[in-house]
Write a protein that holds these residues in place. Structure first.
Motif, PDB file in Angstrom:
ATOM      1  N   GLU A   1     -15.129  -6.910  14.467  1.00 33.97           N
ATOM      2  CA  GLU A   1     -14.896  -8.171  15.192  1.00 33.97           C
ATOM      3  C   GLU A   1     -13.889  -7.982  16.325  1.00 33.97           C
ATOM      4  O   GLU A   1     -14.045  -8.534  17.406  1.00 33.97           O
ATOM      5  N   ALA A   2     -12.840  -7.196  16.062  1.00 33.26           N
ATOM      6  CA  ALA A   2     -11.821  -6.947  17.092  1.00 33.26           C
ATOM      7  C   ALA A   2     -12.452  -6.190  18.259  1.00 33.26           C
ATOM      8  O   ALA A   2     -12.222  -6.528  19.431  1.00 33.26           O
ATOM      9  N   LEU A   3     -13.252  -5.169  17.940  1.00 28.70           N
ATOM     10  CA  LEU A   3     -13.910  -4.392  18.992  1.00 28.70           C
ATOM     11  C   LEU A   3     -14.869  -5.278  19.790  1.00 28.70           C
ATOM     12  O   LEU A   3     -14.894  -5.235  21.026  1.00 28.70           O
ATOM     13  N   ASP A   4     -15.647  -6.103  19.077  1.00 24.82           N
ATOM     14  CA  ASP A   4     -16.590  -7.009  19.759  1.00 24.82           C
ATOM     15  C   ASP A   4     -15.851  -7.946  20.713  1.00 24.82           C
ATOM     16  O   ASP A   4     -16.310  -8.206  21.823  1.00 24.82           O
ATOM     17  N   ARG A   5     -14.692  -8.435  20.274  1.00 19.79           N
ATOM     18  CA  ARG A   5     -13.912  -9.373  21.093  1.00 19.79           C
ATOM     19  C   ARG A   5     -13.376  -8.673  22.347  1.00 19.79           C
ATOM     20  O   ARG A   5     -13.466  -9.210  23.452  1.00 19.79           O
ATOM     21  N   ILE A   6     -12.830  -7.465  22.173  1.00 14.21           N
ATOM     22  CA  ILE A   6     -12.302  -6.714  23.324  1.00 14.21           C
ATOM     23  C   ILE A   6     -13.434  -6.428  24.312  1.00 14.21           C
ATOM     24  O   ILE A   6     -13.290  -6.622  25.524  1.00 14.21           O
ATOM     25  N   PHE A   7     -14.574  -5.984  23.777  1.00 16.59           N
ATOM     26  CA  PHE A   7     -15.714  -5.648  24.641  1.00 16.59           C
ATOM     27  C   PHE A   7     -16.172  -6.882  25.421  1.00 16.59           C
ATOM     28  O   PHE A   7     -16.397  -6.819  26.632  1.00 16.59           O
ATOM     29  N   LYS A   8     -16.269  -8.001  24.720  1.00 14.58           N
ATOM     30  CA  LYS A   8     -16.723  -9.248  25.356  1.00 14.58           C
ATOM     31  C   LYS A   8     -15.726  -9.701  26.431  1.00 14.58           C
ATOM     32  O   LYS A   8     -16.123 -10.121  27.521  1.00 14.58           O
ATOM     33  N   ASP A   9     -14.430  -9.581  26.128  1.00 16.32           N
ATOM     34  CA  ASP A   9     -13.397  -9.974  27.099  1.00 16.32           C
ATOM     35  C   ASP A   9     -13.442  -9.095  28.350  1.00 16.32           C
ATOM     36  O   ASP A   9     -13.230  -9.571  29.464  1.00 16.32           O
ATOM     37  N   LEU A  10     -13.703  -7.801  28.152  1.00 20.91           N
ATOM     38  CA  LEU A  10     -13.727  -6.879  29.300  1.00 20.91           C
ATOM     39  C   LEU A  10     -14.997  -7.025  30.120  1.00 20.91           C
ATOM     40  O   LEU A  10     -14.968  -6.890  31.347  1.00 20.91           O
ATOM     41  N   ASP A  11     -16.118  -7.297  29.446  1.00 19.33           N
ATOM     42  CA  ASP A  11     -17.420  -7.356  30.120  1.00 19.33           C
ATOM     43  C   ASP A  11     -17.581  -8.708  30.826  1.00 19.33           C
ATOM     44  O   ASP A  11     -18.367  -9.557  30.430  1.00 19.33           O
ATOM     45  N   THR A  12     -16.828  -8.879  31.910  1.00 21.23           N
ATOM     46  CA  THR A  12     -16.777 -10.189  32.558  1.00 21.23           C
ATOM     47  C   THR A  12     -18.102 -10.590  33.209  1.00 21.23           C
ATOM     48  O   THR A  12     -18.396 -11.776  33.318  1.00 21.23           O
ATOM     49  N   ASN A  13     -18.914  -9.619  33.643  1.00 21.09           N
ATOM     50  CA  ASN A  13     -20.206  -9.996  34.237  1.00 21.09           C
ATOM     51  C   ASN A  13     -21.326 -10.044  33.194  1.00 21.09           C
ATOM     52  O   ASN A  13     -22.490 -10.240  33.538  1.00 21.09           O
ATOM     53  N   GLN A  14     -20.950  -9.830  31.938  1.00 22.01           N
ATOM     54  CA  GLN A  14     -21.853  -9.986  30.786  1.00 22.01           C
ATOM     55  C   GLN A  14     -23.149  -9.179  30.932  1.00 22.01           C
ATOM     56  O   GLN A  14     -24.225  -9.677  30.611  1.00 22.01           O
ATOM     57  N   ASP A  15     -23.011  -7.921  31.388  1.00 20.76           N
ATOM     58  CA  ASP A  15     -24.207  -7.068  31.449  1.00 20.76           C
ATOM     59  C   ASP A  15     -24.243  -6.069  30.294  1.00 20.76           C
ATOM     60  O   ASP A  15     -24.961  -5.079  30.328  1.00 20.76           O
ATOM     61  N   ASN A  16     -23.419  -6.352  29.267  1.00 20.69           N
ATOM     62  CA  ASN A  16     -23.380  -5.540  28.049  1.00 20.69           C
ATOM     63  C   ASN A  16     -22.896  -4.103  28.292  1.00 20.69           C
ATOM     64  O   ASN A  16     -23.307  -3.179  27.585  1.00 20.69           O
ATOM     65  N   SER A  17     -22.048  -3.934  29.304  1.00 19.79           N
ATOM     66  CA  SER A  17     -21.381  -2.652  29.518  1.00 19.79           C
ATOM     67  C   SER A  17     -20.091  -2.929  30.277  1.00 19.79           C
ATOM     68  O   SER A  17     -19.932  -3.985  30.882  1.00 19.79           O
ATOM     69  N   VAL A  18     -19.174  -1.981  30.209  1.00 20.79           N
ATOM     70  CA  VAL A  18     -17.889  -2.127  30.899  1.00 20.79           C
ATOM     71  C   VAL A  18     -17.854  -1.119  32.046  1.00 20.79           C
ATOM     72  O   VAL A  18     -17.840   0.096  31.814  1.00 20.79           O
ATOM     73  N   ASP A  19     -17.880  -1.643  33.270  1.00 21.89           N
ATOM     74  CA  ASP A  19     -17.842  -0.746  34.431  1.00 21.89           C
ATOM     75  C   ASP A  19     -16.387  -0.439  34.811  1.00 21.89           C
ATOM     76  O   ASP A  19     -15.447  -0.963  34.194  1.00 21.89           O
ATOM     77  N   PHE A  20     -16.203   0.406  35.811  1.00 20.13           N
ATOM     78  CA  PHE A  20     -14.845   0.844  36.158  1.00 20.13           C
ATOM     79  C   PHE A  20     -13.980  -0.333  36.599  1.00 20.13           C
ATOM     80  O   PHE A  20     -12.798  -0.408  36.250  1.00 20.13           O
ATOM     81  N   HIS A  21     -14.563  -1.250  37.341  1.00 24.43           N
ATOM     82  CA  HIS A  21     -13.830  -2.436  37.790  1.00 24.43           C
ATOM     83  C   HIS A  21     -13.307  -3.232  36.586  1.00 24.43           C
ATOM     84  O   HIS A  21     -12.146  -3.659  36.566  1.00 24.43           O
ATOM     85  N   GLU A  22     -14.152  -3.417  35.598  1.00 22.95           N
ATOM     86  CA  GLU A  22     -13.747  -4.165  34.398  1.00 22.95           C
ATOM     87  C   GLU A  22     -12.706  -3.383  33.602  1.00 22.95           C
ATOM     88  O   GLU A  22     -11.756  -3.969  33.052  1.00 22.95           O
ATOM     89  N   PHE A  23     -12.857  -2.070  33.545  1.00 21.63           N
ATOM     90  CA  PHE A  23     -11.905  -1.201  32.846  1.00 21.63           C
ATOM     91  C   PHE A  23     -10.525  -1.258  33.515  1.00 21.63           C
ATOM     92  O   PHE A  23      -9.497  -1.346  32.842  1.00 21.63           O
ATOM     93  N   VAL A  24     -10.506  -1.219  34.834  1.00 23.32           N
ATOM     94  CA  VAL A  24      -9.237  -1.210  35.563  1.00 23.32           C
ATOM     95  C   VAL A  24      -8.454  -2.509  35.333  1.00 23.32           C
ATOM     96  O   VAL A  24      -7.220  -2.496  35.308  1.00 23.32           O
ATOM     97  N   ARG A  25      -9.164  -3.599  35.124  1.00 23.40           N
ATOM     98  CA  ARG A  25      -8.471  -4.863  34.828  1.00 23.40           C
ATOM     99  C   ARG A  25      -7.665  -4.729  33.534  1.00 23.40           C
ATOM    100  O   ARG A  25      -6.557  -5.235  33.429  1.00 23.40           O
ATOM    101  N   LEU A  26      -8.245  -4.040  32.546  1.00 18.27           N
ATOM    102  CA  LEU A  26      -7.527  -3.792  31.288  1.00 18.27           C
ATOM    103  C   LEU A  26      -6.272  -2.963  31.552  1.00 18.27           C
ATOM    104  O   LEU A  26      -5.190  -3.285  31.046  1.00 18.27           O
ATOM    105  N   ILE A  27      -6.417  -1.918  32.353  1.00 20.57           N
ATOM    106  CA  ILE A  27      -5.280  -1.048  32.656  1.00 20.57           C
ATOM    107  C   ILE A  27      -4.193  -1.826  33.393  1.00 20.57           C
ATOM    108  O   ILE A  27      -3.000  -1.700  33.085  1.00 20.57           O
ATOM    109  N   CYS A  28      -4.592  -2.664  34.348  1.00 15.11           N
ATOM    110  CA  CYS A  28      -3.612  -3.476  35.096  1.00 15.11           C
ATOM    111  C   CYS A  28      -2.867  -4.415  34.159  1.00 15.11           C
ATOM    112  O   CYS A  28      -1.633  -4.530  34.236  1.00 15.11           O
ATOM    113  N   CYS A  29      -3.583  -5.092  33.273  1.00 18.13           N
ATOM    114  CA  CYS A  29      -2.944  -6.025  32.330  1.00 18.13           C
ATOM    115  C   CYS A  29      -1.962  -5.281  31.432  1.00 18.13           C
ATOM    116  O   CYS A  29      -0.830  -5.727  31.236  1.00 18.13           O
TER     117      CYS A  29
END
Ligand SMILES: [Ca+2]
Length: 93
Positions: free
Chosen positions: A52-80
């Motif tokens: 559930e924790a992993l699903d939540r993190i993945f969903k939060d990062l996948d802002t364009n909801q294409d079921n993958s985390v691209d570099f732009h979405e990943f960098v937002r995590l790093i910035c935060c």
């Protein structure tokens, strides 16, 4: 190369190391994200063994909801995370 340039290079190469494992080599699948979080963050963002924790993190990062985390979405995590660390260290000074 400056420290910040080195940090940028490390972010790109680290992302690529995980994103290249399966499927689209430019994005992280949930499995790739799980491995990245386990190896690079430990339990800082929650236990990735907790589905559930992993699903939540993945969903939060996948802002364009294409079921993958691209570099732009990943960098937002790093910035935060970087901002949170910065605030922590400032409060300790
Ligand atoms: Ca996405």
């Amino acid at each position: 190369m400056s420290d910040i340039q080195q940090a940028m290079t490390l972010l790109i190469t680290s992302f690529d190391r995980y994103s290249g494992k399966e499927g689209d080599r430019h994005t992280l699948s949930k499995t790739e994200l799980k491995e990245l979080l386990e190896n690079e963050f430990g339990d800082v963002l929650g236990k990735t063994s907790d589905k559930e924790a992993l699903d939540r993190i993945f969903k939060d990062l996948d802002t364009n909801q294409d079921n993958s985390v691209d570099f732009h979405e990943f960098v937002r995590l790093i910035c935060c995370c970087t901002q949170m660390c910065h605030e922590y260290f400032i409060s300790k000074r």
